[in-house]
Scaffold this motif. Structure first.
Motif, PDB file in Angstrom:
ATOM      1  N   VAL A 121       0.841  -1.203   0.000  1.00  0.00           N
ATOM      2  CA  VAL A 121       0.000   0.000   0.000  1.00  0.00           C
ATOM      3  C   VAL A 121       0.881   1.260   0.000  1.00  0.00           C
ATOM      4  CG1 VAL A 121      -1.599   1.343   1.440  1.00  0.00           C
ATOM      5  CG2 VAL A 121      -1.964  -1.115   1.127  1.00  0.00           C
ATOM      6  N   ASP A 122       0.559   2.211  -0.897  1.00  0.00           N
ATOM      7  CA  ASP A 122       1.311   3.473  -0.949  1.00  0.00           C
ATOM      8  C   ASP A 122       0.724   4.522  -0.008  1.00  0.00           C
ATOM      9  OD1 ASP A 122       3.059   2.668  -3.078  1.00  0.00           O
ATOM     10  OD2 ASP A 122       1.428   3.000  -4.504  1.00  0.00           O
ATOM     11  N   ALA A 123      -0.592   4.597   0.021  1.00  0.00           N
ATOM     12  CA  ALA A 123      -1.228   5.647   0.828  1.00  0.00           C
ATOM     13  C   ALA A 123      -2.507   5.123   1.462  1.00  0.00           C
ATOM     14  CB  ALA A 123      -1.540   6.864  -0.041  1.00  0.00           C
ATOM     15  N   VAL A 124      -2.777   5.593   2.667  1.00  0.00           N
ATOM     16  CA  VAL A 124      -3.972   5.177   3.402  1.00  0.00           C
ATOM     17  C   VAL A 124      -4.913   6.380   3.491  1.00  0.00           C
ATOM     18  CG1 VAL A 124      -4.857   4.169   5.534  1.00  0.00           C
ATOM     19  CG2 VAL A 124      -2.581   3.531   4.711  1.00  0.00           C
ATOM     20  N   VAL A 125      -6.141   6.183   3.009  1.00  0.00           N
ATOM     21  CA  VAL A 125      -7.085   7.285   2.867  1.00  0.00           C
ATOM     22  C   VAL A 125      -8.350   7.012   3.688  1.00  0.00           C
ATOM     23  CG1 VAL A 125      -8.534   8.523   1.197  1.00  0.00           C
ATOM     24  CG2 VAL A 125      -6.231   7.781   0.540  1.00  0.00           C
ATOM     25  N   PRO A 126      -8.600   7.826   4.719  1.00  0.00           N
ATOM     26  CA  PRO A 126      -9.829   7.644   5.495  1.00  0.00           C
ATOM     27  C   PRO A 126     -11.045   8.128   4.709  1.00  0.00           C
ATOM     28  CG  PRO A 126      -8.620   9.572   6.283  1.00  0.00           C
ATOM     29  CD  PRO A 126      -7.778   8.940   5.211  1.00  0.00           C
ATOM     30  N   VAL A 127     -12.155   7.446   4.867  1.00  0.00           N
ATOM     31  CA  VAL A 127     -13.404   7.941   4.291  1.00  0.00           C
ATOM     32  C   VAL A 127     -13.798   9.176   5.087  1.00  0.00           C
ATOM     33  CG1 VAL A 127     -15.872   7.452   4.035  1.00  0.00           C
ATOM     34  CG2 VAL A 127     -14.181   5.694   3.470  1.00  0.00           C
ATOM     35  N   ALA A 155       3.059   3.410   5.006  1.00  0.00           N
ATOM     36  CA  ALA A 155       2.437   4.108   3.880  1.00  0.00           C
ATOM     37  C   ALA A 155       2.119   5.547   4.279  1.00  0.00           C
ATOM     38  CB  ALA A 155       1.155   3.384   3.474  1.00  0.00           C
ATOM     39  N   ARG A 156       1.784   6.346   3.300  1.00  0.00           N
ATOM     40  CA  ARG A 156       1.470   7.741   3.575  1.00  0.00           C
ATOM     41  C   ARG A 156       0.033   7.871   4.087  1.00  0.00           C
ATOM     42  NH1 ARG A 156       1.877  12.391  -1.068  1.00  0.00           N
ATOM     43  NH2 ARG A 156       4.030  11.667  -1.162  1.00  0.00           N
ATOM     44  N   PHE A 157      -0.149   8.660   5.130  1.00  0.00           N
ATOM     45  CA  PHE A 157      -1.505   8.975   5.619  1.00  0.00           C
ATOM     46  C   PHE A 157      -2.001  10.142   4.778  1.00  0.00           C
ATOM     47  CE2 PHE A 157      -3.923  11.583   8.896  1.00  0.00           C
ATOM     48  CZ  PHE A 157      -5.089  10.829   8.807  1.00  0.00           C
ATOM     49  N   ALA A 198       4.164  11.141  -7.549  1.00  0.00           N
ATOM     50  CA  ALA A 198       5.061  10.319  -6.724  1.00  0.00           C
ATOM     51  C   ALA A 198       4.952   8.838  -7.095  1.00  0.00           C
ATOM     52  CB  ALA A 198       4.724  10.531  -5.249  1.00  0.00           C
ATOM     53  N   GLY A 199       4.157   8.532  -8.121  1.00  0.00           N
ATOM     54  CA  GLY A 199       3.987   7.142  -8.557  1.00  0.00           C
ATOM     55  C   GLY A 199       3.199   6.297  -7.565  1.00  0.00           C
ATOM     56  N   MET A 200       2.395   6.961  -6.736  1.00  0.00           N
ATOM     57  CA  MET A 200       1.623   6.228  -5.721  1.00  0.00           C
ATOM     58  C   MET A 200       0.218   5.961  -6.252  1.00  0.00           C
ATOM     59  SD  MET A 200       2.659   8.176  -2.233  1.00  0.00           S
ATOM     60  CE  MET A 200       4.194   7.772  -1.398  1.00  0.00           C
ATOM     61  N   HIS A 201      -0.118   4.703  -6.431  1.00  0.00           N
ATOM     62  CA  HIS A 201      -1.438   4.387  -6.964  1.00  0.00           C
ATOM     63  C   HIS A 201      -2.101   3.222  -6.225  1.00  0.00           C
ATOM     64  CE1 HIS A 201       1.275   1.639  -9.015  1.00  0.00           C
ATOM     65  NE2 HIS A 201       0.252   0.839  -9.140  1.00  0.00           N
ATOM     66  N   PHE A 227      -5.962   3.044 -10.470  1.00  0.00           N
ATOM     67  CA  PHE A 227      -5.486   2.904  -9.092  1.00  0.00           C
ATOM     68  C   PHE A 227      -5.830   1.504  -8.598  1.00  0.00           C
ATOM     69  CE2 PHE A 227      -4.761   7.221  -6.861  1.00  0.00           C
ATOM     70  CZ  PHE A 227      -4.050   7.677  -7.953  1.00  0.00           C
ATOM     71  N   ARG A 228      -4.937   0.943  -7.770  1.00  0.00           N
ATOM     72  CA  ARG A 228      -5.249  -0.352  -7.156  1.00  0.00           C
ATOM     73  C   ARG A 228      -5.762  -0.106  -5.753  1.00  0.00           C
ATOM     74  NH1 ARG A 228      -0.989  -4.556  -6.907  1.00  0.00           N
ATOM     75  NH2 ARG A 228      -2.473  -5.220  -5.319  1.00  0.00           N
ATOM     76  N   LEU A 229      -6.993  -0.506  -5.515  1.00  0.00           N
ATOM     77  CA  LEU A 229      -7.630  -0.161  -4.248  1.00  0.00           C
ATOM     78  C   LEU A 229      -7.833  -1.368  -3.350  1.00  0.00           C
ATOM     79  CD1 LEU A 229     -10.445   2.239  -5.577  1.00  0.00           C
ATOM     80  CD2 LEU A 229      -8.077   2.776  -4.983  1.00  0.00           C
ATOM     81  N   SER A 230      -7.656  -1.133  -2.061  1.00  0.00           N
ATOM     82  CA  SER A 230      -8.020  -2.122  -1.056  1.00  0.00           C
ATOM     83  C   SER A 230      -8.789  -1.367   0.037  1.00  0.00           C
ATOM     84  CB  SER A 230      -6.771  -2.812  -0.506  1.00  0.00           C
ATOM     85  OG  SER A 230      -5.819  -1.863  -0.096  1.00  0.00           O
ATOM     86  N   ALA A 231      -9.378  -2.113   0.950  1.00  0.00           N
ATOM     87  CA  ALA A 231     -10.199  -1.473   1.985  1.00  0.00           C
ATOM     88  C   ALA A 231     -10.004  -2.148   3.310  1.00  0.00           C
ATOM     89  CB  ALA A 231     -11.670  -1.521   1.574  1.00  0.00           C
ATOM     90  N   ALA A 232     -10.103  -1.366   4.390  1.00  0.00           N
ATOM     91  CA  ALA A 232     -10.021  -1.942   5.739  1.00  0.00           C
ATOM     92  C   ALA A 232     -10.993  -1.207   6.648  1.00  0.00           C
ATOM     93  CB  ALA A 232      -8.600  -1.812   6.277  1.00  0.00           C
ATOM     94  N   THR A 233     -11.667  -1.976   7.496  1.00  0.00           N
ATOM     95  CA  THR A 233     -12.555  -1.373   8.498  1.00  0.00           C
ATOM     96  C   THR A 233     -12.309  -2.095   9.826  1.00  0.00           C
ATOM     97  OG1 THR A 233     -14.380  -2.934   8.107  1.00  0.00           O
ATOM     98  CG2 THR A 233     -14.370  -0.935   6.771  1.00  0.00           C
TER      99      THR A 233
END
Ligand code: ZN
Length: 238
Positions: A121-127, A155-157, A198-201, A227-233
């Motif tokens: 994972v490159d970056a972690v994005v909160p909903v 990873a980047r927040f 930054a090539g983060m996808h 973008f390659r997406l994953s999810a966590a809850t």
């Protein structure tokens, strides 16, 4: 006060509170020993873990499969409305117990790191929370979770990549009628360009509870197809 300062302030207040109020297990109510937090050892052992991290094609992934281009997904524990463990989410989200949120997020992070499925994972994005809700609650629970996961995964927040759109009253009613979140989010073009430059996808989308999957799907829908997406809850409604 910025959200970072507010976060630290809340942690300090929580620490002071521990000195003056004896703590009880959130699930069974037993008195906690000094040095034990949130749950007694027996309730901590019995958390209804999903084990989704080591399970390809798990129910969270199945739920999201038809809705969004999300490859992998996981949650820490099963959320059942009639279970005492549902208090963990309530206490964190509505009780403002950020230490509890951090504790649960670290448990999830440990599993996500050790299973190896989320290592790239490159970056972690909160909903994002609706601004009015965030103002009332004082914090976005997804920020707390995402910050911990980002730190554990190296990873980047990235809390600004996706934002809530402000609806007019009519639009809100229309969205309610559709009973989904379609159109609730927009992408922040500047943050998107920064990531792309930054090539983060590879993005991990984070929310507190996975219910129908429509919130994660709506957030995913504003991100580029490549973008390659994953999810966590933290929790997954059964
Ligand atoms: Zn207990």
């Amino acid at each position: 006060m910025g959200s970072g300062a507010r976060h630290i302030f809340r942690l300090c207040v929580a620490s002071l509170g521990d000195l003056f109020f004896p703590r009880e297990c959130l699930v069974c109510g037993a008195k906690l020993d000094i040095g034990t937090r949130h749950l007694c050892p027996s309730c901590a052992d019995d958390i209804p873990l999903t084990y989704f991290w080591s399970w390809e094609g798990n129910p969270a992934e199945q739920r999201l499969a038809g809705l969004a281009h999300v490859d992998s997904a996981c949650s820490l524990f099963f959320y059942r409305r009639d279970s005492d463990y549902s208090r963990l989410i309530h206490q964190f989200k509505y009780g403002g117990d950020i230490r509890l949120g951090v504790w649960l997020s670290r448990k999830l992070a440990e599993q996500m790191v050790s299973c190896g499925r989320f290592g790239d994972v490159d970056a972690v994005v909160p909903v994002p929370l609706h601004p009015l809700k965030k103002f009332k609650r004082g914090f976005n629970q997804s920020d707390v979770i995402a910050r911990e996961l980002a730190s554990a995964l190296g990873a980047r927040f990235e809390p600004r990549l996706i934002r809530r759109r402000r609806f007019t009253r009519t639009q809100t009613r229309a969205a309610d009628r559709r009973s989904n979140m379609a159109g609730a989010f927009a992408v922040n073009e500047k943050a998107l360009q920064r990531l792309q430059a930054a090539g983060m996808h590879r993005i991990l989308l984070v929310d507190d509870v996975l219910t129908t999957g429509s919130t994660i799907a709506a957030a995913a829908s504003v991100l580029p197809e490549d973008f390659r997406l994953s999810a966590a809850t933290l929790a997954c409604v059964e």
